[in-house]
Design a protein around this motif. Structure first.
Motif: not given
Length: 167
Positions: A55-83
């Motif tokens: 579970l800790a591994f999953i939380v860390v991997v998701l954290g890496i995904y979100f932090v990486w995307c948010w530093v760039r401004g958007q996740t794929l879903a946010m890009k799709t929905w114009g946020i």
């Protein structure tokens, strides 16, 4: 238009649709990360003694995904929905602020699970409690001056409209 107006959140329906799409993507990332952990570890069950590490591994991997995307401004879903996500002054997020936002986002999931876990509820009951909590938090954004989610207020971030890929 004042600076406050430019940081007004997209509509609640649009943000919730984005969250629903994001949850689908996150499911795929979690499954992939789960395979990366469990196959080499030889896990044969989700109740394996290595479950906390899993579970800790999953939380860390998701954290890496979100932090990486948010530093760039958007996740794929946010890009799709114009946020886009920005700090409270409209600037791009740094890694620490994105990491803090990730921690604050767990307010969508952990409180209802912490309350119902000792009750030994069925999966359906837990899911219902989780959906009720999500609905409550989503509706509470109507009380924020810029209609932001309260985890964004805590993290010092804002969701703002962004042009979609087709515009």
């Amino acid at each position: 238009m004042s600076p406050t107006d430019s940081l007004m959140a997209p509509t609640l329906v649009r943000r919730l649709a984005c969250m629903l799409y994001e949850s689908t993507l996150v499911f795929g990332i979690a499954v992939g990360a789960g395979l990366l952990f469990s196959i080499p570890a030889g896990m044969r069950s989700g109740m394996d003694e290595r479950r906390p590490l899993f579970l800790a591994f999953i939380v860390v991997v998701l954290g890496i995904y979100f932090v990486w995307c948010w530093v760039r401004g958007q996740t794929l879903a946010m890009k799709t929905w114009g946020i886009r996500v920005v700090d409270r002054h409209g600037r791009p997020l740094g890694q620490l602020r994105a990491l803090f936002r990730y921690a604050c986002c767990w307010l969508w999931v952990l409180p209802p699970l912490a309350v119902v876990a000792p009750m030994k509820m069925s999966a359906g009951g837990m899911f219902g409690a989780l959906l009720g909590w999500i609905a409550l938090l989503a509706l509470a954004s109507n009380f924020h001056p810029q209609r932001q989610f309260w985890h964004d207020e805590l993290a010092g971030t804002r969701l703002i409209p962004a042009p979609t890929a087709g515009k």
